[in-house]
Design a protein around this motif. Structure first.
Motif, PDB file in Angstrom:
ATOM      1  N   GLU A   1     118.150  63.491  40.620  1.00  0.00           N
ATOM      2  CA  GLU A   1     119.015  62.461  41.192  1.00  0.00           C
ATOM      3  C   GLU A   1     119.264  61.278  40.263  1.00  0.00           C
ATOM      4  N   LEU A   2     118.336  61.026  39.343  1.00  0.00           N
ATOM      5  CA  LEU A   2     118.412  59.803  38.545  1.00  0.00           C
ATOM      6  C   LEU A   2     118.328  60.095  37.049  1.00  0.00           C
ATOM      7  N   PRO A   3     118.945  59.230  36.221  1.00  0.00           N
ATOM      8  CA  PRO A   3     118.695  59.328  34.782  1.00  0.00           C
ATOM      9  C   PRO A   3     117.284  58.836  34.517  1.00  0.00           C
ATOM     10  N   TRP A   4     116.714  59.252  33.401  1.00  0.00           N
ATOM     11  CA  TRP A   4     115.329  58.883  33.094  1.00  0.00           C
ATOM     12  C   TRP A   4     115.131  57.377  33.066  1.00  0.00           C
ATOM     13  N   SER A   5     116.120  56.656  32.598  1.00  0.00           N
ATOM     14  CA  SER A   5     115.990  55.193  32.521  1.00  0.00           C
ATOM     15  C   SER A   5     115.824  54.551  33.892  1.00  0.00           C
ATOM     16  N   ALA A   6     116.271  55.234  34.952  1.00  0.00           N
ATOM     17  CA  ALA A   6     116.184  54.678  36.304  1.00  0.00           C
ATOM     18  C   ALA A   6     114.969  55.187  37.075  1.00  0.00           C
ATOM     19  N   VAL A   7     114.232  56.113  36.492  1.00  0.00           N
ATOM     20  CA  VAL A   7     113.027  56.631  37.146  1.00  0.00           C
ATOM     21  C   VAL A   7     111.925  55.584  37.014  1.00  0.00           C
ATOM     22  N   ARG A   8     111.353  55.169  38.149  1.00  0.00           N
ATOM     23  CA  ARG A   8     110.315  54.131  38.141  1.00  0.00           C
ATOM     24  C   ARG A   8     108.935  54.763  38.318  1.00  0.00           C
TER      25      ARG A   8
ATOM     26  N   PHE B   1      98.735  59.074  31.811  1.00  0.00           N
ATOM     27  CA  PHE B   1      99.804  59.115  30.809  1.00  0.00           C
ATOM     28  C   PHE B   1      99.902  57.868  29.931  1.00  0.00           C
ATOM     29  N   GLY B   2      99.294  56.788  30.344  1.00  0.00           N
ATOM     30  CA  GLY B   2      99.303  55.581  29.534  1.00  0.00           C
ATOM     31  C   GLY B   2     100.531  54.716  29.710  1.00  0.00           C
TER      32      GLY B   2
ATOM     33  N   LEU C   1     104.389  59.624  29.796  1.00  0.00           N
ATOM     34  CA  LEU C   1     104.805  60.560  30.841  1.00  0.00           C
ATOM     35  C   LEU C   1     105.942  61.442  30.338  1.00  0.00           C
ATOM     36  N   ALA C   2     106.892  60.854  29.617  1.00  0.00           N
ATOM     37  CA  ALA C   2     108.008  61.624  29.062  1.00  0.00           C
ATOM     38  C   ALA C   2     107.505  62.692  28.101  1.00  0.00           C
ATOM     39  N   ARG C   3     106.580  62.306  27.222  1.00  0.00           N
ATOM     40  CA  ARG C   3     106.066  63.283  26.255  1.00  0.00           C
ATOM     41  C   ARG C   3     105.331  64.412  26.972  1.00  0.00           C
ATOM     42  N   ALA C   4     104.573  64.078  28.008  1.00  0.00           N
ATOM     43  CA  ALA C   4     103.831  65.097  28.743  1.00  0.00           C
ATOM     44  C   ALA C   4     104.769  66.030  29.482  1.00  0.00           C
ATOM     45  N   LEU C   5     105.840  65.479  30.040  1.00  0.00           N
ATOM     46  CA  LEU C   5     106.809  66.293  30.775  1.00  0.00           C
ATOM     47  C   LEU C   5     107.500  67.282  29.839  1.00  0.00           C
TER      48      LEU C   5
ATOM     49  N   TRP D   1     119.789  65.877  23.481  1.00  0.00           N
ATOM     50  CA  TRP D   1     119.205  65.038  24.522  1.00  0.00           C
ATOM     51  C   TRP D   1     120.234  64.021  24.977  1.00  0.00           C
ATOM     52  N   GLY D   2     120.220  63.717  26.263  1.00  0.00           N
ATOM     53  CA  GLY D   2     121.128  62.721  26.808  1.00  0.00           C
ATOM     54  C   GLY D   2     120.355  61.631  27.517  1.00  0.00           C
ATOM     55  N   GLU D   3     121.079  60.626  27.990  1.00  0.00           N
ATOM     56  CA  GLU D   3     120.412  59.490  28.636  1.00  0.00           C
ATOM     57  C   GLU D   3     119.738  59.868  29.949  1.00  0.00           C
ATOM     58  N   ARG D   4     120.120  60.999  30.535  1.00  0.00           N
ATOM     59  CA  ARG D   4     119.507  61.416  31.787  1.00  0.00           C
ATOM     60  C   ARG D   4     118.135  62.062  31.565  1.00  0.00           C
ATOM     61  N   LEU D   5     117.807  62.368  30.332  1.00  0.00           N
ATOM     62  CA  LEU D   5     116.579  63.110  30.046  1.00  0.00           C
ATOM     63  C   LEU D   5     115.518  62.232  29.385  1.00  0.00           C
ATOM     64  N   PRO D   6     114.253  62.624  29.550  1.00  0.00           N
ATOM     65  CA  PRO D   6     113.151  61.862  28.934  1.00  0.00           C
ATOM     66  C   PRO D   6     112.978  62.214  27.467  1.00  0.00           C
TER      67      PRO D   6
END
Length: 220
Positions: A18-25, A44-45, A50-54, A105-110
């Motif tokens: 539903e959200l781009p990565w930048s909007a994920v809280r 994840f620190g 968290l992005a790297r782990a995902l 990669w796009g702005e929606r992705l981590p």
């Protein structure tokens, strides 16, 4: 029952629908996973961690899937065709995997930015591995190729390792340039062109009969 770490990764992946990565809280990811925000940070620190782990989990899941398909009780070359088909199908439904395979990669992705130089290593082993970085498209293709070559090691018809690479690059071409549906402008669901299997199988037979040592077919 999934661990807290897996639940958090699942929640983060679900949020991307539903959200781009930048909007994920982070607070929302923790809430969706049913754990505290402190647990998330302990694992994840940071959001970058968290992005790297995902992304690392998606890469590992892809390679595990390749091994699973190759282990099917079918002729090795048929399994290699199945790996090509499975790769295209999975990339169609998993945008993070598609980005891993293509490097797009796009702005929606981590986007998996590297850990900061000099930062303290995580106390969580899985996070230390994620922070070490994720494979590039060439690295991921090479890892899949080596697994395929190992599964076909009994086949001495030509250079198996390079032939497997050519097959995977063929699959990647479908990921990069999927089949369009002219009617509505959307990409065709892989199920609609699953009959590609006989064609890929035929191409594989051809690949194994020719020299695959051309420098153009070697991963850069």
């Amino acid at each position: 029952m999934p661990t807290a770490r897996e639940a958090l990764l699942d929640a983060a992946l679900a949020a991307l629908v539903e959200l781009p990565w930048s909007a994920v809280r982070m607070v929302d990811v923790a809430s969706a996973a049913g754990v505290s925000r402190q647990t998330l940070y302990n694992e994840f620190g940071s959001k970058e961690g968290l992005a790297r782990a995902l992304v690392r989990r998606e890469a590992d899941a892809y390679l595990q899937g390749v091994e699973r398909v190759l282990a099917a009780p079918s002729p090795p070359r048929r399994n290699l065709a199945a790996v090509a088909e499975w790769t295209v199908s999975e990339a169609f439904t998993r945008p993070v995997l598609r980005a891993l395979l293509t490097g797009c990669w796009g702005e929606r992705l981590p986007v998996p930015r590297p850990a900061r130089a000099g930062s303290r290593a995580s106390s969580v082993p899985a996070q230390r591995r994620a922070d070490a970085g994720v494979p590039s498209p060439a690295d991921l293709l090479g890892l899949a190729r080596d697994r395929a070559a190992a599964a076909l090691q009994g086949d001495d018809d030509g250079d198996v390792r390079n032939a497997c690479e050519v097959v995977l690059r063929l699959a990647l071409s479908y990921v990069v340039a999927p089949v369009p549906v002219v009617a509505d402008g959307h990409w065709a669901d892989p199920e609609s062109w699953r009959p590609m299997t006989p064609t890929i199988t035929s191409v594989i037979d051809t690949i194994f009969r020719v020299d695959t040592m051309s420098p153009r077919k070697i991963i850069p």
